[in-house]
Write a protein that holds these residues in place. Sequence first.
Motif, PDB file in Angstrom:
ATOM      1  N   HIS A  49       0.834  -1.202   0.000  1.00  0.00           N
ATOM      2  CA  HIS A  49       0.000   0.000   0.000  1.00  0.00           C
ATOM      3  C   HIS A  49       0.869   1.252   0.000  1.00  0.00           C
ATOM      4  O   HIS A  49       0.599   2.200  -0.754  1.00  0.00           O
ATOM      5  CB  HIS A  49      -0.930  -0.014   1.218  1.00  0.00           C
ATOM      6  N   LEU A  50       1.891   1.270   0.827  1.00  0.00           N
ATOM      7  CA  LEU A  50       2.784   2.424   0.870  1.00  0.00           C
ATOM      8  C   LEU A  50       3.438   2.658  -0.486  1.00  0.00           C
ATOM      9  O   LEU A  50       3.514   3.796  -0.967  1.00  0.00           O
ATOM     10  CB  LEU A  50       3.853   2.211   1.939  1.00  0.00           C
ATOM     11  N   LYS A  82       1.252   4.187  -3.068  1.00  0.00           N
ATOM     12  CA  LYS A  82       0.994   5.608  -2.839  1.00  0.00           C
ATOM     13  C   LYS A  82       2.197   6.480  -3.211  1.00  0.00           C
ATOM     14  O   LYS A  82       2.200   7.689  -2.954  1.00  0.00           O
ATOM     15  CB  LYS A  82       0.626   5.843  -1.376  1.00  0.00           C
ATOM     16  N   TRP A 137      -7.344   2.985   7.596  1.00  0.00           N
ATOM     17  CA  TRP A 137      -6.728   3.140   6.273  1.00  0.00           C
ATOM     18  C   TRP A 137      -6.900   4.572   5.765  1.00  0.00           C
ATOM     19  O   TRP A 137      -5.955   5.154   5.196  1.00  0.00           O
ATOM     20  CB  TRP A 137      -7.337   2.163   5.276  1.00  0.00           C
ATOM     21  N   ALA A 138      -8.075   5.150   5.973  1.00  0.00           N
ATOM     22  CA  ALA A 138      -8.305   6.528   5.534  1.00  0.00           C
ATOM     23  C   ALA A 138      -7.389   7.491   6.282  1.00  0.00           C
ATOM     24  O   ALA A 138      -6.843   8.440   5.689  1.00  0.00           O
ATOM     25  CB  ALA A 138      -9.771   6.905   5.744  1.00  0.00           C
ATOM     26  N   ASP A 197      -3.836   7.250   4.848  1.00  0.00           N
ATOM     27  CA  ASP A 197      -3.676   7.937   3.563  1.00  0.00           C
ATOM     28  C   ASP A 197      -3.657   9.454   3.751  1.00  0.00           C
ATOM     29  O   ASP A 197      -2.858  10.159   3.109  1.00  0.00           O
ATOM     30  CB  ASP A 197      -4.795   7.536   2.608  1.00  0.00           C
ATOM     31  N   GLU A 198      -4.500   9.956   4.620  1.00  0.00           N
ATOM     32  CA  GLU A 198      -4.522  11.400   4.868  1.00  0.00           C
ATOM     33  C   GLU A 198      -3.205  11.856   5.522  1.00  0.00           C
ATOM     34  O   GLU A 198      -2.656  12.902   5.165  1.00  0.00           O
ATOM     35  CB  GLU A 198      -5.704  11.760   5.757  1.00  0.00           C
ATOM     36  N   LEU A 212      -0.245  10.424   5.255  1.00  0.00           N
ATOM     37  CA  LEU A 212       0.811  10.379   4.243  1.00  0.00           C
ATOM     38  C   LEU A 212       0.727  11.574   3.308  1.00  0.00           C
ATOM     39  O   LEU A 212       1.761  12.186   2.967  1.00  0.00           O
ATOM     40  CB  LEU A 212       0.704   9.078   3.445  1.00  0.00           C
ATOM     41  N   MET A 213      -0.474  11.933   2.892  1.00  0.00           N
ATOM     42  CA  MET A 213      -0.656  13.039   1.965  1.00  0.00           C
ATOM     43  C   MET A 213      -0.224  14.355   2.605  1.00  0.00           C
ATOM     44  O   MET A 213       0.443  15.188   1.972  1.00  0.00           O
ATOM     45  CB  MET A 213      -2.116  13.102   1.506  1.00  0.00           C
TER      46      MET A 213
END
Length: 380
Positions: free
Chosen positions: A125-126, A129, A369-370, A373-374, A376-377
């Motif tokens: 997953h990482l 992204k 998971w959400a 992702d947030e 990381l962004m």
Amino acid sequence: MLGVSAWRCAVAAVALSAGIGLGVPAVAQEPVPGAVISVIPQADGFHGMSGAQVIDYWTRGVGGVTQPASGALYLPAGAAPAGGWPVVAYDHGTTGLGAGCGGQSDPAGAPWPDSQAREDVFLRHLVSKGFAVVAPDYLGLGRFDTGPHPYLDIDTEATATLDLLRAARSVRPDLSPVWLAAGMSQGGHAALGTAHRRQSYAPELDFRGTIAIDPASDVEKVATLLGPGARDRVSGGVLGFSASILAGLRAARPDARVDDYLSPLGRQVIDEIGALCQDAIDARVADLYLGDLLSRSLGEEPLRSVLADYMAVPTSGYDAPILLLVNATDRTVPSPLHAALAAQFAAGGVAFEPVVGTGSHCELNAAMWAAIDEFLMRAV
């Protein structure tokens, strides 16, 4: 696996076969933490990805002695963006004490297929992204037999991670100085230690934050309540972790005088498990209780203070945000320990964001998971 002496005799041949021709320097006369020993490209499918590399490198080990270690590097497909691939340094969960148990440089060596599969999903997953991932085996768990892994030694977890990050950057100039730490279980413990230690050990890199998933924490406080005859407190799989802590502490910190706290059976068990992976450790202690292994309370000095210094998670002094993902129904690292960590972070003024689930140990739900992702962004 190579012992340290045998390894040093063979290091020139290793460098020639694996390093030269890849642009990797041969090992220096005086090993320097973070220096590359060799780079070994991996076939497609390694941890379910393509283009992975195993990196052997030097790290600052037990007592500040420079020792060899191994880990893996995973890259997204295609050309790196301007400024290079941002990096996540990923620390894995508990896998044992012996060489070959790390699972990062040799996935066939991972003793817990279900756990390894869950961690590989996270790694992929990482990478999907747009992050490069460096993943250490930790000291003593990978391709080099340097003695029992100092399990939950927060110092060598951090240096193994930071030195691999440095090694990977010397191998791949297309890695960005921007990086994050992440980990599950023991790896959450390691990632927090890495985030704290990097301020003095690797301040030259641009650190953006930590993702800690069901991290081991505050175990040293619980351990001090245990002693001989504690037949109803620690047994089964949890005893495997407890025995591993004692084995790692004995190997790394002679000032703890661990043998003074062990029964004859306890010394026998700790002797036997030092080269085993976690499945074999659990099998060895399956019919025992912690009280069977002890002759003194773990709350007595000097072990009490040395254990805290060895493994306590820092609860203040971080300079980047933390995403703390915990399961209230976790039975491996019980949820009261997660709650204690969160309370200590709050008291210590740590910038952390908790997300609570109701799954098993290190299980990630949709909200987690959400949040990942947030986080990381925002970091990049």
